[in-house]
Design a protein around this motif. Sequence first.
Motif, PDB file in Angstrom:
ATOM      1  N   ASP A   5       0.849  -1.193   0.000  1.00 37.40           N
ATOM      2  CA  ASP A   5       0.000   0.000   0.000  1.00 37.40           C
ATOM      3  C   ASP A   5       0.885   1.244   0.000  1.00 37.40           C
ATOM      4  O   ASP A   5       2.106   1.162   0.071  1.00 37.40           O
ATOM      5  N   ALA A   6       0.237   2.405  -0.080  1.00 41.52           N
ATOM      6  CA  ALA A   6       0.979   3.667  -0.176  1.00 41.52           C
ATOM      7  C   ALA A   6       1.911   3.870   1.019  1.00 41.52           C
ATOM      8  O   ALA A   6       3.048   4.338   0.855  1.00 41.52           O
ATOM      9  N   GLY A   7       1.469   3.515   2.228  1.00 45.15           N
ATOM     10  CA  GLY A   7       2.305   3.678   3.420  1.00 45.15           C
ATOM     11  C   GLY A   7       3.558   2.815   3.367  1.00 45.15           C
ATOM     12  O   GLY A   7       4.660   3.274   3.691  1.00 45.15           O
ATOM     13  N   ALA A   8       3.407   1.569   2.934  1.00 39.52           N
ATOM     14  CA  ALA A   8       4.563   0.669   2.833  1.00 39.52           C
ATOM     15  C   ALA A   8       5.508   1.146   1.731  1.00 39.52           C
ATOM     16  O   ALA A   8       6.730   1.107   1.902  1.00 39.52           O
ATOM     17  N   LEU A   9       4.950   1.614   0.622  1.00 43.10           N
ATOM     18  CA  LEU A   9       5.797   2.131  -0.458  1.00 43.10           C
ATOM     19  C   LEU A   9       6.589   3.352   0.000  1.00 43.10           C
ATOM     20  O   LEU A   9       7.779   3.477  -0.294  1.00 43.10           O
ATOM     21  N   ARG A  10       5.924   4.249   0.746  1.00 45.20           N
ATOM     22  CA  ARG A  10       6.628   5.440   1.240  1.00 45.20           C
ATOM     23  C   ARG A  10       7.730   5.038   2.224  1.00 45.20           C
ATOM     24  O   ARG A  10       8.814   5.603   2.209  1.00 45.20           O
ATOM     25  N   ARG A  55       7.594  -1.094  11.053  1.00 43.15           N
ATOM     26  CA  ARG A  55       6.304  -0.416  11.305  1.00 43.15           C
ATOM     27  C   ARG A  55       5.292  -0.670  10.192  1.00 43.15           C
ATOM     28  O   ARG A  55       4.093  -0.643  10.433  1.00 43.15           O
ATOM     29  N   GLN A  56       5.775  -0.940   8.993  1.00 43.69           N
ATOM     30  CA  GLN A  56       4.889  -1.219   7.862  1.00 43.69           C
ATOM     31  C   GLN A  56       4.787  -2.726   7.561  1.00 43.69           C
ATOM     32  O   GLN A  56       4.309  -3.119   6.507  1.00 43.69           O
ATOM     33  N   ALA A  77       8.435 -14.530   4.257  1.00 43.24           N
ATOM     34  CA  ALA A  77       8.406 -15.243   2.981  1.00 43.24           C
ATOM     35  C   ALA A  77       7.208 -14.778   2.159  1.00 43.24           C
ATOM     36  O   ALA A  77       6.211 -14.297   2.697  1.00 43.24           O
ATOM     37  N   GLY A  78       7.319 -14.937   0.865  1.00 37.40           N
ATOM     38  CA  GLY A  78       6.219 -14.598  -0.035  1.00 37.40           C
ATOM     39  C   GLY A  78       6.579 -13.456  -0.957  1.00 37.40           C
ATOM     40  O   GLY A  78       7.493 -12.682  -0.687  1.00 37.40           O
ATOM     41  N   GLY A  79       5.853 -13.383  -2.039  1.00 40.67           N
ATOM     42  CA  GLY A  79       6.106 -12.358  -3.037  1.00 40.67           C
ATOM     43  C   GLY A  79       5.573 -10.995  -2.634  1.00 40.67           C
ATOM     44  O   GLY A  79       4.681 -10.876  -1.798  1.00 40.67           O
ATOM     45  N   VAL A  80       6.147  -9.981  -3.232  1.00 42.84           N
ATOM     46  CA  VAL A  80       5.733  -8.602  -2.976  1.00 42.84           C
ATOM     47  C   VAL A  80       5.598  -7.897  -4.318  1.00 42.84           C
ATOM     48  O   VAL A  80       6.464  -8.032  -5.178  1.00 42.84           O
ATOM     49  N   SER A  81       4.504  -7.175  -4.482  1.00 38.82           N
ATOM     50  CA  SER A  81       4.308  -6.377  -5.688  1.00 38.82           C
ATOM     51  C   SER A  81       4.429  -4.904  -5.337  1.00 38.82           C
ATOM     52  O   SER A  81       3.769  -4.423  -4.412  1.00 38.82           O
ATOM     53  N   PHE A  82       5.273  -4.206  -6.079  1.00 39.19           N
ATOM     54  CA  PHE A  82       5.452  -2.775  -5.864  1.00 39.19           C
ATOM     55  C   PHE A  82       4.478  -1.966  -6.703  1.00 39.19           C
ATOM     56  O   PHE A  82       4.419  -0.759  -6.587  1.00 39.19           O
ATOM     57  N   THR A  83       3.741  -2.629  -7.568  1.00 42.70           N
ATOM     58  CA  THR A  83       2.804  -1.949  -8.447  1.00 42.70           C
ATOM     59  C   THR A  83       1.417  -1.992  -7.823  1.00 42.70           C
ATOM     60  O   THR A  83       0.765  -3.026  -7.813  1.00 42.70           O
ATOM     61  N   ASN A  84       1.010  -0.863  -7.296  1.00 41.94           N
ATOM     62  CA  ASN A  84      -0.298  -0.756  -6.657  1.00 41.94           C
ATOM     63  C   ASN A  84      -1.086   0.339  -7.383  1.00 41.94           C
ATOM     64  O   ASN A  84      -0.744   1.519  -7.274  1.00 41.94           O
ATOM     65  N   ASP A  86      -3.833   1.794  -6.797  1.00 39.77           N
ATOM     66  CA  ASP A  86      -4.349   2.848  -5.911  1.00 39.77           C
ATOM     67  C   ASP A  86      -3.239   3.814  -5.511  1.00 39.77           C
ATOM     68  O   ASP A  86      -3.452   5.025  -5.446  1.00 39.77           O
ATOM     69  N   ALA A  87      -2.055   3.277  -5.238  1.00 40.73           N
ATOM     70  CA  ALA A  87      -0.946   4.121  -4.789  1.00 40.73           C
ATOM     71  C   ALA A  87      -0.476   5.058  -5.894  1.00 40.73           C
ATOM     72  O   ALA A  87      -0.132   6.209  -5.618  1.00 40.73           O
ATOM     73  N   ILE A  88      -0.468   4.581  -7.131  1.00 44.83           N
ATOM     74  CA  ILE A  88       0.085   5.419  -8.203  1.00 44.83           C
ATOM     75  C   ILE A  88      -0.918   6.438  -8.742  1.00 44.83           C
ATOM     76  O   ILE A  88      -0.605   7.186  -9.652  1.00 44.83           O
ATOM     77  N   ARG A  89      -2.083   6.505  -8.145  1.00 43.24           N
ATOM     78  CA  ARG A  89      -3.063   7.535  -8.539  1.00 43.24           C
ATOM     79  C   ARG A  89      -2.693   8.913  -8.005  1.00 43.24           C
ATOM     80  O   ARG A  89      -3.204   9.917  -8.476  1.00 43.24           O
ATOM     81  N   THR A  90      -1.808   8.941  -7.014  1.00 45.36           N
ATOM     82  CA  THR A  90      -1.402  10.226  -6.436  1.00 45.36           C
ATOM     83  C   THR A  90       0.040  10.517  -6.814  1.00 45.36           C
ATOM     84  O   THR A  90       0.834   9.586  -7.025  1.00 45.36           O
ATOM     85  N   PRO A  91       0.421  11.776  -6.895  1.00 47.75           N
ATOM     86  CA  PRO A  91       1.817  12.106  -7.203  1.00 47.75           C
ATOM     87  C   PRO A  91       2.793  11.500  -6.184  1.00 47.75           C
ATOM     88  O   PRO A  91       3.851  11.003  -6.558  1.00 47.75           O
ATOM     89  N   ALA A  92       2.431  11.531  -4.898  1.00 43.32           N
ATOM     90  CA  ALA A  92       3.313  10.970  -3.867  1.00 43.32           C
ATOM     91  C   ALA A  92       3.456   9.457  -4.033  1.00 43.32           C
ATOM     92  O   ALA A  92       4.550   8.906  -3.873  1.00 43.32           O
ATOM     93  N   GLY A  93       2.364   8.795  -4.363  1.00 41.55           N
ATOM     94  CA  GLY A  93       2.404   7.349  -4.577  1.00 41.55           C
ATOM     95  C   GLY A  93       3.234   6.979  -5.787  1.00 41.55           C
ATOM     96  O   GLY A  93       4.011   6.013  -5.758  1.00 41.55           O
ATOM     97  N   ARG A  94       3.085   7.748  -6.872  1.00 43.02           N
ATOM     98  CA  ARG A  94       3.896   7.506  -8.075  1.00 43.02           C
ATOM     99  C   ARG A  94       5.371   7.730  -7.777  1.00 43.02           C
ATOM    100  O   ARG A  94       6.229   6.952  -8.198  1.00 43.02           O
TER     101      ARG A  94
END
Length: 191
Positions: A5-10, A55-56, A77-84, A86-94
């Motif tokens: 999500d946006a928080g984890a990406l930030r 924390r995230q 363990a497990g895969g992670v996707s950096f492409t969200n 919802d997150a890339i809809r905002t300038p900060a998320g992008r």
Amino acid sequence: MRTLDAGALRALAHPVRVRIYDILSQRGPQTASSLAELTGESSGSTSYHLRALARQDLIREVTGRGTGRERWWERPAGGVSFTNPDAIRTPAGRAASQVVMNEFLGRRHEQLMRFVASSLDAELDEWSSNSLVSTSSVRLTAAQLAEVNERVQSLVDEISDRYRHQDADPSAALRSVSLRADLFPLPDESA
């Protein structure tokens, strides 16, 4: 597969945090001190970044290992996707997504180039001769690309699940190995 999500990406959008996260993925559990040695940062700095990642829920403390002063951290363990989407809809998320992807892909490219350079500088050993760097270009529909993506990801997941816990055998000659799959449409050269 966890989509960040946006928080984890930030939280991850910092070069040192990406490097720490990647080291934990590739080398397994580490302490702030061992990460400091691997990154060239101070243990205070790596400790700070570890707490931000925790924390995230990007990493977690290894229970039953270490002391109050020496804490061990791991990437679940497990895969992670950096492409969200919802997150890339905002300038900060992008911007956060771009920093994370640039750091990860830059690190991957650097590791690949180091491997290529070292394998060309020396005689082929067992590891080099059993490695593969391959590229193929094919013409596909979007549906066919999705099918190939699913099959490749399934194979990567199967191999990861099968061999993930091999470090329990101290007699095995193990090395961390990067499994990569790059599936993407090539840009239109005429544009």
